[in-house]
Write an enzyme that holds these catalytic residues in place. Structure first.
Site, PDB file in Angstrom:
ATOM      1  CE1 TYR A  66      -2.212  -3.167   2.591  1.00 34.72           C
ATOM      2  CE2 TYR A  66      -3.204  -1.385   3.853  1.00 34.72           C
ATOM      3  CZ  TYR A  66      -3.286  -2.335   2.849  1.00 34.72           C
ATOM      4  OH  TYR A  66      -4.426  -2.439   2.098  1.00 34.72           O
ATOM      5  CG  HIS A 186      -6.755 -11.681   0.035  1.00 34.47           C
ATOM      6  ND1 HIS A 186      -6.056 -10.612  -0.479  1.00 34.47           N
ATOM      7  CD2 HIS A 186      -6.826 -11.468   1.375  1.00 34.47           C
ATOM      8  CE1 HIS A 186      -5.706  -9.797   0.500  1.00 34.47           C
ATOM      9  NE2 HIS A 186      -6.152 -10.288   1.637  1.00 34.47           N
TER      10      HIS A 186
END
Length: 224
Positions: A66, A186
């Site tokens: 992230y 995903h």
């Protein structure tokens, strides 16, 4: 970057002397010296520190960390306590609730999984702030491929969870019949509805572990 220890150090020490790794180390140091990068340098290898090689039961492959403030801490899909749960992890929690009945916790801190033998490995281990994939192709992929090979060479039952095409490209490295490979789209909001929801990876992983005499993973992340 704290040194690896134990079995991981034994398996990967050969990488540290290679030319690509020397270049990688130099680039990463320069990036951290001149830009804001994540995760904090002491956390880069947390996936290895939290989950020793000989304790890995399940492998969850991510892409890169992230890239917003306070999120990344070295485990794929996990964020530090007190940080808003990212959209992909929101979907992971929804599937976990539908699959095993786990309640959705108030945090996205997945260290509990890592401490039980769930290796949460990104294929790229660092990123520049606010720039997704900014450290792609600087050498991390070669290093994490070596880690995936080390995992694939473990001659014991293990589960590999491959979400999305980048992770699924690693399937060719996983050839031991003792290893179960679970694949789905995903969990990102862009693809979760194409087959991630309803794929039941958590119950399937536990069923495989239990069938092979291995303690299942307690997937419930508690409220903090």
């Amino acid at each position: 970057m704290p040194a690896l220890t134990g079995k991981w150090e034994e398996e990967l020490r050969g990488e540290f002397g290679k030319e690509y790794y020397r270049k990688l180390f130099t680039i990463v140091k320069q990036e951290y010296d001149t830009h804001r990068c994540y995760p904090p340098s002491d956390d880069i290898f947390n996936a290895f520190h939290f989950t020793p090689l000989d304790q890995v039961k399940v492998v969850i492959l991510g892409q890169d960390p992230y890239h917003e403030e306070g999120q990344a801490h070295g485990l794929s899909f996990s964020v530090k306590p007190g940080v808003a749960i990212p959209p992909s992890l929101v979907n992971i929690y929804q599937e976990l609730k539908d699959d095993l009945g786990c309640y959705v916790p108030d945090n996205g801190y997945l260290e509990k999984w890592a401490r039980q033998g769930v290796m949460m490995l990104n294929t790229v281990l660092t990123v520049r702030a606010h720039e997704a994939n900014s450290h792609k192709n600087i050498g991390w992929e070669e290093f994490t491929d070596a880690a995936i090979r080390a995992l694939a060479n473990q001659d014991r039952p293990m589960v590999f969870i491959l979400w999305g095409r980048p992770a699924q490209k690693k399937e060719s490295m996983i050839t031991n019949p003792k290893h179960l490979v679970l694949k789905s789209p995903h969990p990102s909001p862009l693809s979760a509805y194409r087959g991630f929801f309803g794929s039941r990876p958590f119950s399937k992983a536990n069923q495989y572990l239990e069938a092979n005499g291995i303690a299942p993973v307690d997937w419930q992340i508690e409220n903090r």
